[in-house]
Write a protein that holds these residues in place. Structure first.
Motif, PDB file in Angstrom:
ATOM      1  N   GLY A   1       7.866   0.648  -2.488  1.00  9.44           N
ATOM      2  CA  GLY A   1       7.752  -0.351  -1.249  1.00  9.44           C
ATOM      3  C   GLY A   1       8.567  -0.639  -0.528  1.00  9.44           C
ATOM      4  O   GLY A   1       9.016  -1.360   0.473  1.00  9.44           O
ATOM      5  N   GLU A   2       9.630  -1.332  -1.183  1.00  9.38           N
ATOM      6  CA  GLU A   2      11.303  -2.110  -0.862  1.00  9.38           C
ATOM      7  C   GLU A   2      11.853  -0.965  -0.165  1.00  9.38           C
ATOM      8  O   GLU A   2      12.500  -0.887   0.793  1.00  9.38           O
ATOM      9  N   ILE A   3      11.228   0.236  -0.777  1.00  8.76           N
ATOM     10  CA  ILE A   3      12.652   1.312   0.079  1.00  8.76           C
ATOM     11  C   ILE A   3      11.966   1.596   1.208  1.00  8.76           C
ATOM     12  O   ILE A   3      12.895   1.595   2.224  1.00  8.76           O
ATOM     13  N   LEU A   4      10.883   1.869   1.312  1.00 12.65           N
ATOM     14  CA  LEU A   4      10.030   2.329   2.301  1.00 12.65           C
ATOM     15  C   LEU A   4      10.289   0.670   3.532  1.00 12.65           C
ATOM     16  O   LEU A   4      10.616   1.201   4.862  1.00 12.65           O
ATOM     17  N   ASP A   5       9.984  -0.146   3.181  1.00 13.08           N
ATOM     18  CA  ASP A   5      10.547  -1.423   4.034  1.00 13.08           C
ATOM     19  C   ASP A   5      11.746  -1.054   4.628  1.00 13.08           C
ATOM     20  O   ASP A   5      11.952  -1.274   5.829  1.00 13.08           O
ATOM     21  N   ALA A   6      13.163  -0.655   3.294  1.00  9.14           N
ATOM     22  CA  ALA A   6      13.914  -1.298   4.575  1.00  9.14           C
ATOM     23  C   ALA A   6      14.144   0.384   5.578  1.00  9.14           C
ATOM     24  O   ALA A   6      15.520   0.089   6.044  1.00  9.14           O
ATOM     25  N   TRP A   7      12.985   1.166   4.546  1.00 13.08           N
ATOM     26  CA  TRP A   7      13.871   2.768   5.141  1.00 13.08           C
ATOM     27  C   TRP A   7      13.321   2.576   7.036  1.00 13.08           C
ATOM     28  O   TRP A   7      13.708   2.963   7.770  1.00 13.08           O
TER      29      TRP A   7
END
Length: 279
Positions: A117-123
Motif C-alpha cells: 500500500g505504501e509503495i503504490l501510494d508513493a508510486w
C-alpha cells in the motif's frame, strides 16, 4: 489509469494487487498467473506487461516474481520501459522522480501488504522531475538502448507507401520519419519490429541508392526473427506481400520467405534451437 500487472505465481501480494489498484481507481490488464491461459513464467509474464506499457495499452506496469529481480530484468528488455525494483515507498518515489520509471517491480517474497500500500501510494503520487539534468539522464537511456552497429536501409520507390505497408504487414513501430512535406520530397523513416530496427528511404540514384525495381532485383534479403512466423507471414500476405516459400522447418529453423510489394525479400522465422548458438 490502465495499469498492466503481471506475476509468475499466486503467492504473497500477488492476490492483493488487482484489488489495491481498483481501490485507487485504476483499471488493470492482467498477465501471467493473474490471467487464465497465459504463460506464467516471469520472463514471459513481465514482458507482456512491459509491452502493454511500451505500446500504449497501459500507462504504467507492475511486474512481480519471487525476488522481483527477474521481473525487472525482463521488463527492462522492452524498449521504452524503465522498470524499478522497489522495496519501500522512498525507493518508489525516487524511481518516479529521478528515473521517470514506468514499470514497478515487486518481490512476492519480501513485500508485505502494508508495504504494498505504501509503495503504490508513493508510486502514483509522484511525478517525474522537471530538472534538465534528470531529463537528460532519462533521454540518454533511449540512446543507450539504441546502441551501435549495423542497421539496414531499404531503398524503395514510394517510401511513404512502403512505411505504411510495413506497419500493417509486420506490426512495425515507426520511430522516426522525415520528408513528404510535398509529393516530391523524399521520405526517410526508421521502423522497429521486435528488438530490431531498419530504415526505409526513397531511392536516390544520384547517391547510388537504387530500389529493387530499378535494379531488377534486390541486393539484400531481410530476416525477421519472431515468436510465430506462421502468423506473421499470413499477416504480411494479407497486407499485400507474396509468398516465395511457405513456412516450414529447415536447418534448425521454422522459416518462410515473402516478397514485399516494393521488391524486397523477407525471411520470417524462429530458431528451433537456442539462438544465437551457445546463447
Amino acid at each position: 489509469m490502465h495499469v498492466a500487472v503481471a506475476a509468475d505465481e499466486l503467492t504473497g501480494i500477488a492476490g492483493e494487487l488487482i484489488g489495491e489498484l481498483a481501490r485507487r481507481g485504476h483499471v488493470t490488464v492482467a498477465h501471467g498467473a493473474l490471467s487464465e491461459g497465459e504463460r506464467s513464467d516471469w520472463a514471459w509474464a513481465s514482458e507482456a506487461a512491459a509491452r502493454d506499457v511500451a505500446e500504449g495499452r497501459a500507462a504504467m506496469g507492475i511486474v512481480c516474481c519471487w525476488t522481483g529481480t527477474g521481473a525487472s530484468i525482463a521488463a527492462n528488455k522492452v524498449r521504452g520501459v524503465r522498470a524499478a525494483l522497489c522495496a519501500d515507498a522512498v525507493t518508489a518515489a525516487g524511481a518516479r522522480t529521478w528515473n521517470d520509471a514506468n514499470v514497478l517491480a515487486l518481490s512476492l517474497r519480501s513485500t508485505s501488504r502494508a508495504q504494498l500500500g505504501e509503495i503504490l501510494d508513493a508510486w502514483f503520487a509522484t511525478q517525474p522531475s522537471a530538472e534538465s539534468g534528470d531529463a537528460a539522464n532519462v533521454e540518454h537511456l533511449a540512446q543507450i538502448a539504441t546502441g551501435h552497429g549495423a542497421s539496414a536501409q531499404l531503398a524503395v520507390r514510394g517510401a511513404g507507401a512502403a512505411v505504411d505497408f510495413y506497419l500493417r504487414a509486420f506490426g512495425a513501430q515507426e520511430i522516426y520519419r522525415v520528408g513528404a512535406s510535398d509529393e516530391h520530397e523524399a521520405v526517410v523513416a526508421q521502423l522497429r519490429v521486435g528488438g530490431s530496427s531498419f530504415w526505409v528511404a526513397d531511392e536516390s540514384p544520384e547517391h547510388l541508392d537504387f530500389s529493387p525495381e530499378t535494379l531488377g532485383g534486390a541486393t539484400v534479403k531481410m530476416l525477421l526473427v519472431v515468436d510465430d512466423p506462421d502468423a506473421l507471414t499470413a499477416q504480411a500476405i494479407a497486407a499485400g506481400a507474396s509468398e516465395v516459400r511457405a513456412v516450414a522447418e529447415e536447418h534448425g529453423w521454422r522459416l518462410g520467405r515473402i516478397a514485399d510489394p516494393f521488391g524486397h525479400h523477407w525471411e520470417i522465422g524462429r530458431p528451433l534451437l537456442p539462438w544465437p548458438p551457445g546463447g
